[in-house]
Design a protein around this motif. Structure first.
Motif, PDB file in Angstrom:
ATOM      1  N   GLY A 157      11.652   5.255   1.535  1.00 39.28           N
ATOM      2  CA  GLY A 157      12.106   6.352   2.377  1.00 39.28           C
ATOM      3  C   GLY A 157      11.638   7.711   1.886  1.00 39.28           C
ATOM      4  O   GLY A 157      12.381   8.698   1.958  1.00 39.28           O
ATOM      5  N   VAL A 158      10.402   7.763   1.362  1.00 39.38           N
ATOM      6  CA  VAL A 158       9.835   9.019   0.857  1.00 39.38           C
ATOM      7  C   VAL A 158       8.460   9.225   1.487  1.00 39.38           C
ATOM      8  O   VAL A 158       7.868   8.285   2.026  1.00 39.38           O
ATOM      9  CB  VAL A 158       9.705   8.991  -0.685  1.00 39.38           C
ATOM     10  N   PRO A 159       7.911  10.439   1.431  1.00 39.27           N
ATOM     11  CA  PRO A 159       6.563  10.676   1.967  1.00 39.27           C
ATOM     12  C   PRO A 159       5.491   9.922   1.178  1.00 39.27           C
ATOM     13  O   PRO A 159       5.670   9.615  -0.006  1.00 39.27           O
ATOM     14  CB  PRO A 159       6.381  12.196   1.806  1.00 39.27           C
ATOM     15  N   VAL A 160       4.375   9.655   1.834  1.00 41.36           N
ATOM     16  CA  VAL A 160       3.262   8.970   1.174  1.00 41.36           C
ATOM     17  C   VAL A 160       2.773   9.765  -0.027  1.00 41.36           C
ATOM     18  O   VAL A 160       2.436   9.202  -1.073  1.00 41.36           O
ATOM     19  CB  VAL A 160       2.113   8.733   2.173  1.00 41.36           C
ATOM     20  N   GLY A 161       2.735  11.092   0.103  1.00 45.70           N
ATOM     21  CA  GLY A 161       2.281  11.926  -1.013  1.00 45.70           C
ATOM     22  C   GLY A 161       3.154  11.769  -2.247  1.00 45.70           C
ATOM     23  O   GLY A 161       2.664  11.832  -3.382  1.00 45.70           O
ATOM     24  N   THR A 162       4.439  11.552  -2.034  1.00 44.93           N
ATOM     25  CA  THR A 162       5.348  11.338  -3.165  1.00 44.93           C
ATOM     26  C   THR A 162       5.030  10.025  -3.866  1.00 44.93           C
ATOM     27  O   THR A 162       5.058   9.937  -5.098  1.00 44.93           O
ATOM     28  CB  THR A 162       6.808  11.328  -2.667  1.00 44.93           C
TER      29      THR A 162
ATOM     30  N   SER B 265       1.901  10.599  -6.035  1.00 42.21           N
ATOM     31  CA  SER B 265       2.141  11.366  -7.255  1.00 42.21           C
ATOM     32  C   SER B 265       2.942  10.564  -8.275  1.00 42.21           C
ATOM     33  O   SER B 265       2.667  10.614  -9.477  1.00 42.21           O
ATOM     34  CB  SER B 265       2.851  12.681  -6.918  1.00 42.21           C
ATOM     35  N   ARG B 266       3.937   9.812  -7.803  1.00 43.96           N
ATOM     36  CA  ARG B 266       4.732   8.991  -8.725  1.00 43.96           C
ATOM     37  C   ARG B 266       3.884   7.893  -9.342  1.00 43.96           C
ATOM     38  O   ARG B 266       4.011   7.585 -10.535  1.00 43.96           O
ATOM     39  CB  ARG B 266       5.924   8.384  -7.993  1.00 43.96           C
ATOM     40  N   LEU B 267       3.015   7.285  -8.541  1.00 44.82           N
ATOM     41  CA  LEU B 267       2.163   6.213  -9.062  1.00 44.82           C
ATOM     42  C   LEU B 267       1.190   6.761 -10.093  1.00 44.82           C
ATOM     43  O   LEU B 267       0.944   6.142 -11.130  1.00 44.82           O
ATOM     44  CB  LEU B 267       1.414   5.538  -7.916  1.00 44.82           C
ATOM     45  N   SER B 268       0.637   7.938  -9.823  1.00 47.13           N
ATOM     46  CA  SER B 268      -0.284   8.553 -10.776  1.00 47.13           C
ATOM     47  C   SER B 268       0.425   8.849 -12.092  1.00 47.13           C
ATOM     48  O   SER B 268      -0.112   8.588 -13.179  1.00 47.13           O
ATOM     49  CB  SER B 268      -0.852   9.849 -10.173  1.00 47.13           C
ATOM     50  N   ARG B 269       1.626   9.356 -12.002  1.00 51.18           N
ATOM     51  CA  ARG B 269       2.404   9.666 -13.207  1.00 51.18           C
ATOM     52  C   ARG B 269       2.751   8.389 -13.972  1.00 51.18           C
ATOM     53  O   ARG B 269       2.671   8.346 -15.210  1.00 51.18           O
ATOM     54  CB  ARG B 269       3.671  10.409 -12.802  1.00 51.18           C
TER      55      ARG B 269
ATOM     56  N   ASP C 149       0.845  -1.184   0.000  1.00 50.09           N
ATOM     57  CA  ASP C 149       0.000   0.000   0.000  1.00 50.09           C
ATOM     58  C   ASP C 149       0.882   1.237   0.000  1.00 50.09           C
ATOM     59  O   ASP C 149       2.112   1.148   0.024  1.00 50.09           O
ATOM     60  CB  ASP C 149      -0.992  -0.009   1.177  1.00 50.09           C
ATOM     61  N   TYR C 150       0.255   2.429  -0.026  1.00 49.93           N
ATOM     62  CA  TYR C 150       1.032   3.666  -0.126  1.00 49.93           C
ATOM     63  C   TYR C 150       2.012   3.810   1.037  1.00 49.93           C
ATOM     64  O   TYR C 150       3.166   4.198   0.848  1.00 49.93           O
ATOM     65  CB  TYR C 150       0.091   4.875  -0.147  1.00 49.93           C
TER      66      TYR C 150
END
Length: 212
Positions: free
Chosen positions: A151-156, A159-163, A142-143
């Motif tokens: 090691g990145v924020p959930v929001g990142t 956004s990467r998955l959407s892209r 999951d996110y």
């Protein structure tokens, strides 16, 4: 399990390997596109996990995100090694032609083609996007777990998955090149259309799964 791993309990680490070795291998295989490199990345992942076991947080859930995060880095290193080897071979003289004695079965060849199609579809993405979609869609994290692995924020991760999904959607919907009519168009090499259709099919496959 976390406490036992942190303390260096070898039996617990053996259990960890039995539980997640296949998941680590499959993840590395998707990112490298090569069985041998995936096996090496898996071995290096568990070796690094043992060496850095004290970095495991005392509290938390499954250790799979931690292992897949290490595997992501090891797969990236393997890909860099491949690029270095290819650059070296490009500068080397051509090897002497020898008879091919490879005894590949039909199933093995089909597996290799499917793997190549998956890797080709993923290779169209940026490295960060490729890693996120491999973790969230193929590995089923999951996110939050993917964010922990990378090691990145959930929001990142979102956004990467959407892209990545947008890029794969374009790949899956684009018609194979070379199908148009008219003069001046080069004929497709044998099998090229099927390979491109396979690539599009696997790109679409990554779009069918949803993450939580």
């Amino acid at each position: 399990m976390r406490a036992r791993i942190r303390s260096g309990d070898r039996a617990a680490f053996a259990d960890l390997y039995d539980r997640y070795a296949r998941a680590v291998y499959n993840h590395a295989l998707r990112l490298t596109g090569n069985w041998s490199d995936a096996e090496e990345a898996m071995s290096e992942t568990f070796l690094a996990a043992w060496r850095t076991r004290e970095s495991v947080e005392p509290e938390g859930g499954s250790l799979r995100p931690w292992l897949l995060g290490i595997a992501t880095n090891k797969a990236h290193n393997a890909n860099r090694g491949v690029r270095r080897r290819l650059a070296f071979l490009a500068r080397s003289p051509e090897p002497r032609q020898v008879e091919d004695f490879a005894d590949e079965t039909a199933g093995r060849i089909d597996d290799a083609r499917r793997l190549a199609a998956v890797h080709e579809a993923l290779s169209r993405l940026r490295r960060q996007d490729r890693e996120v979609i491999a973790l969230c869609v193929a590995a089923g994290l999951d996110y939050r777990q993917a964010a922990e692995a990378l090691g990145v924020p959930v929001g990142t991760v979102r956004s990467r998955l959407s892209r990545a999904r947008a890029r794969l959607a374009r790949i899956s919907s684009a018609p194979p090149r070379g199908r148009g009519r008219g003069r001046g168009r080069k004929a497709e090499p044998p099998g090229a259309r099927g390979e491109r259709e396979s690539e599009a099919a696997f790109a679409a496959l990554f779009l069918q799964e949803e993450v939580r």
